[in-house]
Design a protein around this motif. Structure first.
Motif, PDB file in Angstrom:
ATOM      1  N   PHE A 153      54.637 -49.168  54.889  1.00  0.00           N
ATOM      2  CA  PHE A 153      54.817 -50.507  54.332  1.00  0.00           C
ATOM      3  C   PHE A 153      56.246 -50.966  54.605  1.00  0.00           C
ATOM      4  N   PHE A 154      56.391 -52.123  55.204  1.00  0.00           N
ATOM      5  CA  PHE A 154      57.713 -52.660  55.515  1.00  0.00           C
ATOM      6  C   PHE A 154      58.320 -53.260  54.258  1.00  0.00           C
ATOM      7  N   LYS A 155      59.385 -52.608  53.757  1.00  0.00           N
ATOM      8  CA  LYS A 155      60.081 -53.046  52.544  1.00  0.00           C
ATOM      9  C   LYS A 155      61.581 -52.967  52.776  1.00  0.00           C
ATOM     10  N   ASN A 156      62.334 -53.751  52.011  1.00  0.00           N
ATOM     11  CA  ASN A 156      63.794 -53.671  52.125  1.00  0.00           C
ATOM     12  C   ASN A 156      64.317 -52.596  51.178  1.00  0.00           C
ATOM     13  N   ASP A 157      65.633 -52.469  51.079  1.00  0.00           N
ATOM     14  CA  ASP A 157      66.238 -51.417  50.251  1.00  0.00           C
ATOM     15  C   ASP A 157      65.906 -51.567  48.776  1.00  0.00           C
ATOM     16  N   GLU A 158      65.628 -52.806  48.336  1.00  0.00           N
ATOM     17  CA  GLU A 158      65.271 -53.041  46.928  1.00  0.00           C
ATOM     18  C   GLU A 158      63.782 -52.857  46.669  1.00  0.00           C
ATOM     19  N   GLY A 159      63.015 -52.539  47.717  1.00  0.00           N
ATOM     20  CA  GLY A 159      61.581 -52.309  47.550  1.00  0.00           C
ATOM     21  C   GLY A 159      60.732 -53.557  47.675  1.00  0.00           C
TER      22      GLY A 159
END
Length: 132
Positions: free
Chosen positions: A46-52
């Motif tokens: 799942f493509f997520k950033n550092d904050e989820g």
């Protein structure tokens, strides 16, 4: 957020109301990637950033997933002579991405701008188009 107060209707009737609405302009989206091979499935990723939070995929994120997730997963399996197939999306076919994939898969890369060219506007659907 939208606010409306003391508006006059088209027929001269004064409307006295206050309306506030808070909602997302667009629904949240999710981008998921996985690989299918004879030995099973690798992923999902799942493509997520550092904050989820969910993020869209660009070339940098795609290469990071290949480098940090997919290739290490492949190394955990006894995979010989594996071909890698992908569509012609820009993030998949950026020069840096193709170079990364050529280093790993050599002439077994099936992709736009790859050694085995994926035809533009191909009507071929991959098994993952049905599986996911």
């Amino acid at each position: 957020m939208a606010t409306s107060t003391n508006k006059t209707a088209a027929f001269g009737v004064k409307l006295n109301h206050k309306c506030m609405s808070k909602h997302r302009l667009h629904p949240e989206k999710l981008t998921v990637w996985c690989a299918l091979w004879a030995g099973g499935i690798i992923g999902p990723y799942f493509f997520k950033n550092d904050e989820g939070h969910n993020v869209t995929v660009n070339g940098d994120r795609y290469r990071a997933m290949i480098t940090n997730f997919f290739i290490p997963e492949l190394n955990n399996h006894d995979v010989q002579e594996l071909s890698f197939q992908q569509d012609g999306a820009t993030r998949h076919t950026a020069r840096a991405t193709i170079d990364l994939l050529k280093d790993r898969f050599g002439d077994r890369l099936i992709s736009r701008f790859g050694p085995v060219n994926w035809p533009p506007r191909s009507c071929d659907l991959t098994p993952l188009d049905y599986f996911l």
